[in-house]
Design a protein around this motif. Structure first.
Motif, mmCIF file in Angstrom:
data_model
loop_
_atom_site.group_PDB
_atom_site.id
_atom_site.type_symbol
_atom_site.label_atom_id
_atom_site.label_comp_id
_atom_site.label_asym_id
_atom_site.label_seq_id
_atom_site.Cartn_x
_atom_site.Cartn_y
_atom_site.Cartn_z
ATOM 1 N N SER A 177 34.363 43.654 57.832
ATOM 2 C CA SER A 177 32.925 43.425 57.738
ATOM 3 C C SER A 177 32.299 44.014 56.476
ATOM 4 O O SER A 177 31.095 43.879 56.265
ATOM 5 N N THR A 178 33.111 44.637 55.608
ATOM 6 C CA THR A 178 32.584 45.238 54.386
ATOM 7 C C THR A 178 31.962 44.173 53.495
ATOM 8 O O THR A 178 32.616 43.176 53.173
ATOM 9 N N PRO A 179 30.709 44.345 53.063
ATOM 10 C CA PRO A 179 30.104 43.356 52.153
ATOM 11 C C PRO A 179 30.930 43.233 50.875
ATOM 12 O O PRO A 179 31.479 44.223 50.379
ATOM 13 N N PRO A 180 31.057 42.040 50.329
ATOM 14 C CA PRO A 180 31.926 41.844 49.164
ATOM 15 C C PRO A 180 31.526 42.675 47.948
ATOM 16 O O PRO A 180 32.389 43.097 47.178
ATOM 17 N N THR A 181 30.245 42.928 47.752
ATOM 18 C CA THR A 181 29.837 43.763 46.622
ATOM 19 C C THR A 181 30.377 45.179 46.768
ATOM 20 O O THR A 181 30.842 45.784 45.791
ATOM 21 N N ILE A 182 30.348 45.706 47.987
ATOM 22 C CA ILE A 182 30.893 47.046 48.233
ATOM 23 C C ILE A 182 32.407 47.032 48.066
ATOM 24 O O ILE A 182 32.991 47.947 47.471
ATOM 25 N N ALA A 183 33.064 45.984 48.579
ATOM 26 C CA ALA A 183 34.516 45.889 48.441
ATOM 27 C C ALA A 183 34.912 45.821 46.970
ATOM 28 O O ALA A 183 35.874 46.479 46.544
ATOM 29 N N ALA A 184 34.175 45.061 46.178
ATOM 30 C CA ALA A 184 34.473 44.957 44.749
ATOM 31 C C ALA A 184 34.308 46.300 44.060
ATOM 32 O O ALA A 184 35.096 46.678 43.187
ATOM 33 N N PHE A 185 33.285 47.039 44.447
ATOM 34 C CA PHE A 185 33.063 48.366 43.864
ATOM 35 C C PHE A 185 34.200 49.321 44.236
ATOM 36 O O PHE A 185 34.722 50.055 43.386
ATOM 37 N N MET A 186 34.608 49.302 45.502
ATOM 38 C CA MET A 186 35.644 50.218 45.967
ATOM 39 C C MET A 186 36.999 49.913 45.339
ATOM 40 O O MET A 186 37.791 50.819 45.093
ATOM 41 N N MET A 187 37.291 48.645 45.085
ATOM 42 C CA MET A 187 38.607 48.327 44.526
ATOM 43 C C MET A 187 38.631 48.424 43.008
ATOM 44 O O MET A 187 39.707 48.446 42.406
ATOM 45 N N SER A 188 37.471 48.510 42.358
ATOM 46 C CA SER A 188 37.431 48.481 40.889
ATOM 47 C C SER A 188 38.254 49.601 40.263
ATOM 48 O O SER A 188 38.879 49.416 39.218
ATOM 49 N N ARG A 189 38.301 50.757 40.893
ATOM 50 C CA ARG A 189 39.060 51.879 40.338
ATOM 51 C C ARG A 189 40.559 51.751 40.592
ATOM 52 O O ARG A 189 41.341 52.577 40.119
ATOM 53 N N HIS A 190 40.962 50.731 41.353
ATOM 54 C CA HIS A 190 42.382 50.542 41.678
ATOM 55 C C HIS A 190 42.981 49.306 40.999
ATOM 56 O O HIS A 190 44.163 49.006 41.201
ATOM 57 N N ILE A 191 42.198 48.591 40.198
ATOM 58 C CA ILE A 191 42.680 47.361 39.564
ATOM 59 C C ILE A 191 43.543 47.695 38.357
ATOM 60 O O ILE A 191 43.094 48.360 37.423
ATOM 61 N N ILE A 192 44.796 47.238 38.376
ATOM 62 C CA ILE A 192 45.683 47.446 37.224
ATOM 63 C C ILE A 192 46.015 46.123 36.524
ATOM 64 O O ILE A 192 46.621 46.114 35.459
ATOM 65 N N GLY A 193 45.619 45.024 37.122
ATOM 66 C CA GLY A 193 45.841 43.716 36.500
ATOM 67 C C GLY A 193 45.017 42.665 37.218
ATOM 68 O O GLY A 193 44.575 42.872 38.352
ATOM 69 N N TYR A 194 44.796 41.543 36.543
ATOM 70 C CA TYR A 194 44.060 40.457 37.191
ATOM 71 C C TYR A 194 44.430 39.116 36.561
ATOM 72 O O TYR A 194 44.865 39.049 35.404
ATOM 73 N N ALA A 195 44.250 38.067 37.357
ATOM 74 C CA ALA A 195 44.474 36.692 36.913
ATOM 75 C C ALA A 195 43.287 35.873 37.392
ATOM 76 O O ALA A 195 42.785 36.090 38.500
ATOM 77 N N ARG A 196 42.838 34.916 36.578
ATOM 78 C CA ARG A 196 41.611 34.184 36.934
ATOM 79 C C ARG A 196 41.715 32.717 36.566
ATOM 80 O O ARG A 196 42.270 32.356 35.526
ATOM 81 N N ILE A 197 41.166 31.895 37.435
ATOM 82 C CA ILE A 197 41.015 30.471 37.188
ATOM 83 C C ILE A 197 39.602 30.088 37.616
ATOM 84 O O ILE A 197 39.103 30.594 38.628
ATOM 85 N N THR A 198 38.948 29.228 36.850
ATOM 86 C CA THR A 198 37.541 28.910 37.099
ATOM 87 C C THR A 198 37.342 27.413 37.296
ATOM 88 O O THR A 198 37.762 26.608 36.473
ATOM 89 N N GLY A 199 36.692 27.065 38.412
ATOM 90 C CA GLY A 199 36.316 25.687 38.674
ATOM 91 C C GLY A 199 34.813 25.527 38.578
ATOM 92 O O GLY A 199 34.073 26.513 38.649
ATOM 93 N N THR A 200 34.349 24.310 38.409
ATOM 94 C CA THR A 200 32.916 24.056 38.253
ATOM 95 C C THR A 200 32.418 23.061 39.289
ATOM 96 O O THR A 200 33.187 22.255 39.816
ATOM 97 N N VAL A 201 31.109 23.149 39.579
ATOM 98 C CA VAL A 201 30.458 22.181 40.461
ATOM 99 C C VAL A 201 29.020 22.000 39.968
ATOM 100 O O VAL A 201 28.345 22.967 39.621
ATOM 101 N N ARG A 202 28.563 20.741 39.968
ATOM 102 C CA ARG A 202 27.161 20.445 39.727
ATOM 103 C C ARG A 202 26.750 19.307 40.621
ATOM 104 O O ARG A 202 27.473 18.330 40.776
ATOM 105 N N ARG A 203 25.578 19.447 41.259
ATOM 106 C CA ARG A 203 25.067 18.399 42.154
ATOM 107 C C ARG A 203 23.842 17.725 41.529
ATOM 108 O O ARG A 203 23.033 18.389 40.916
#
Length: 203
Positions: A177-203
């Motif tokens: 139930s942890t809000p995602p903003t809090i989860a992102a803050f808590m994990m930020s100090r533990h991130i040693i790597g990341y991978a990202r892919i970005t999709g788009t949407v427009r209506r």
């Protein structure tokens, strides 16, 4: 009603004439110029290593398929979470977290669409379900699991950042139930790597 003059036998008489009003649009489009942008910190340490994530459902920088769109908020998509596969995570990775974030949402703080925590380090992909031990977190609608895109009609193009984080701990120890903003803050100090892919949407 509009008053229109009518002249007859030298006498001018005001006659009321009904003029139909234009119907208001059912859903007025958003004017993107009404919304400004502020700088948002990434939450990823500068020294974090980059690795690779791919998806049969997402082409980086291109439109997301309707199957991944929301089935709420006026959209009728399939609300199917994208399938992911990753490789090249740094040594020392003990678990993964996954998010989907829309920085273009007109909220002043973006919108978190997806949060998965505590994916075991032995996994290198995610299909339609979650592996044992993984935690399905809540999105910004307050519900657990994946919530697909559904940007406002007429708004600018929204970018949906799907990120896999390599973490140096086996679990963040956070409740689902942890809000995602809090989860992102808590994990930020533990991130040693990341991978990202970005999709788009427009209506």
């Amino acid at each position: 009603m509009k008053q229109s003059p009518l002249t007859t036998t030298g006498v001018t008489v005001a006659v009321a004439v009904a003029v139909p009003e234009a119907a208001a649009p059912a859903t007025p489009p958003i004017d993107p110029s009404e919304y400004g942008y502020g700088k948002v910190r990434s939450g990823v340490p500068a020294l974090a290593e980059r690795f690779t994530v791919t998806s049969p459902d997402v082409r980086d920088g291109e439109a997301l398929p309707v199957e991944t769109w929301a089935d709420a908020f006026g959209c009728t998509g399939g609300n199917r979470q994208p399938r992911l596969s990753w490789s090249g995570a740094p040594q020392g990775t003990r678990s993964y977290a996954i998010t989907m974030f829309d920085p273009d949402a007109p909220t002043g703080a973006g919108f978190w669409h997806w949060l998965v925590l505590d994916v075991p380090a032995g996994h290198t992909g995610l299909d339609t379900g979650l592996p044992a031990g993984a935690v399905s977190g809540v999105n910004d609608s307050g519900n657990a699991g994946y919530l697909g895109p559904c940007p406002p009609i007429g708004d600018l193009t929204h970018h949906y950042e799907i990120t896999v984080y390599a973490l140096d701990v086996p679990t963040l120890g956070l409740p689902a139930s942890t809000p995602p903003t809090i989860a992102a803050f808590m994990m930020s100090r533990h991130i040693i790597g990341y991978a990202r892919i970005t999709g788009t949407v427009r209506r």
